[in-house]
Design a protein around this motif. Structure first.
Motif, short mmCIF file in Angstrom:
data_model
loop_
_atom_site.label_atom_id
_atom_site.label_comp_id
_atom_site.label_asym_id
_atom_site.label_seq_id
_atom_site.Cartn_x
_atom_site.Cartn_y
_atom_site.Cartn_z
N MET A 35 1.03 -1.31 0.07
CA MET A 35 0.03 -0.28 0.00
C MET A 35 1.07 1.21 0.11
O MET A 35 1.96 1.36 0.66
N TYR A 36 0.47 2.28 -0.78
CA TYR A 36 1.23 3.39 -0.90
C TYR A 36 0.98 4.43 0.34
O TYR A 36 -0.12 4.97 0.34
N LYS A 37 1.84 4.28 1.35
CA LYS A 37 1.33 4.72 2.57
C LYS A 37 2.37 5.70 3.47
O LYS A 37 3.72 5.36 3.44
N PHE A 38 2.00 7.05 3.32
CA PHE A 38 2.81 8.27 4.08
C PHE A 38 1.92 8.67 5.02
O PHE A 38 0.70 8.70 5.03
N SER A 39 2.47 9.07 6.19
CA SER A 39 1.80 9.53 7.30
C SER A 39 0.93 10.59 7.06
O SER A 39 -0.44 10.86 7.46
N TYR A 40 1.27 11.59 6.01
CA TYR A 40 0.57 12.82 5.65
C TYR A 40 -0.45 12.50 4.84
O TYR A 40 -1.50 13.47 4.62
N TYR A 41 -0.57 11.25 4.20
CA TYR A 41 -1.71 10.85 3.53
C TYR A 41 -2.63 10.18 4.19
O TYR A 41 -3.67 9.54 3.68
N THR A 42 -2.54 9.93 5.40
CA THR A 42 -3.25 8.95 6.47
C THR A 42 -4.34 9.73 7.09
O THR A 42 -3.93 10.60 7.84
N GLU A 43 -5.55 9.26 6.96
CA GLU A 43 -6.50 9.77 7.60
C GLU A 43 -6.51 9.19 9.19
O GLU A 43 -6.79 7.95 9.47
N GLN A 44 -6.35 10.24 10.05
CA GLN A 44 -6.17 9.81 11.55
C GLN A 44 -7.54 9.43 12.49
O GLN A 44 -7.73 8.72 13.58
N ASP A 45 -8.64 10.07 11.84
CA ASP A 45 -10.08 10.12 12.52
C ASP A 45 -10.64 8.75 12.02
O ASP A 45 -11.22 8.76 10.75
N THR A 46 -11.01 7.73 12.83
CA THR A 46 -11.31 6.70 12.41
C THR A 46 -12.74 6.72 11.82
O THR A 46 -13.53 5.77 10.87
N GLU A 47 -13.60 7.65 12.63
CA GLU A 47 -14.79 7.89 12.33
C GLU A 47 -14.90 8.40 10.77
O GLU A 47 -16.26 7.96 10.25
N LYS A 48 -14.08 9.32 10.48
CA LYS A 48 -14.18 9.53 8.91
C LYS A 48 -13.75 8.31 8.01
O LYS A 48 -14.46 8.40 7.08
N VAL A 49 -13.00 7.64 8.46
CA VAL A 49 -12.70 6.33 7.62
C VAL A 49 -13.90 5.60 7.72
O VAL A 49 -14.21 5.02 6.37
N ILE A 50 -14.39 5.29 8.59
CA ILE A 50 -15.82 4.49 8.54
C ILE A 50 -16.73 5.16 7.90
O ILE A 50 -17.78 4.49 6.99
#
Length: 204
Positions: free
Chosen positions: A1-16
């Motif tokens: 997975m193309y994964k960097f911290s600045y591209y990661t959504e930290q809010d689980t509610e937004k992810v869900i």
């Protein structure tokens, strides 16, 4: 997975919330020779703090047989995506890119009994067909339902890991991001506009 911290959504509610908005997901697993995959509308449920993905699929397909042998699966939720030109950056001397939103859920799939299968089918039907239309699940003939339930099986996937990439030019300066938003809105197609609006929400 193309994964960097600045591209990661930290809010689980937004992810869900993103998963629920893009619930026609791709489930992949390990087959005899090649990976197997199927796209299925899913119900995303939270039970005692755990995420479960529920749905139904056709019996005795390659993916059903593969999932029975190896219950480890990867589920991909994909959203809007679009090309972003480097010419829109304040410093255009770098490569162009692609902005997109995606969630990868890994977990174990388990299959239900006949009663659970009926509940899974009814849940999807009620959600999209409604409960009062002529095509509502409760209006279907019993003979049809009895025949149908023999051909399909309900399932539940308990999510063990959840990863995401919300790639929205977060690695660019604010002026570049604002110009990207403007250019995407000018382009006007649905994917570009949705990416622009998501970028805009994060700048405000």
């Amino acid at each position: 997975m193309y994964k960097f911290s600045y591209y990661t959504e930290q809010d689980t509610e937004k992810v869900i919330a993103f998963m629920k908005e893009n619930a026609f997901a791709l489930i992949t697993g390990t087959g005899e020779k090649y990976p197997v995959a199927t796209q299925i509308p899913l119900e995303i449920k939270i039970k005692e703090g755990k995420i479960f993905l529920e749905g139904h699929l056709m019996r005795k397909t390659d993916h059903h047989l593969a999932f029975e042998k190896n219950n480890n699966v990867l589920v991909l939720f994909t959203g809007p995506h679009c090309f972003v030109s480097a010419s829109w950056y304040t410093n255009p001397g770098v490569g162009s890119t692609w902005n997109y939103l995606t969630v990868h859920a890994k977990g174990k799939i388990s299959f239900t009994d006949e009663e659970g299968t009926l509940k899974a089918v009814k849940a999807v039907s009620d959600k999209y067909e409604g409960t009062t239309s002529e095509g509502a699940f409760d209006n279907l003939p019993k003979e049809y339902i009895d025949h149908m339930v023999k051909a399909i099986v309900g399932f539940s996937i308990e999510v063990e890991t959840l990863d995401n990439v919300f790639k929205l030019s977060q690695n660019r300066d604010v002026d570049s991001q604002k110009n990207i938003i403007e250019q995407l809105k000018k382009r006007g197609d649905d994917n570009s506009v949705m990416i622009a609006e998501e970028m805009e929400r994060r700048l405000n």
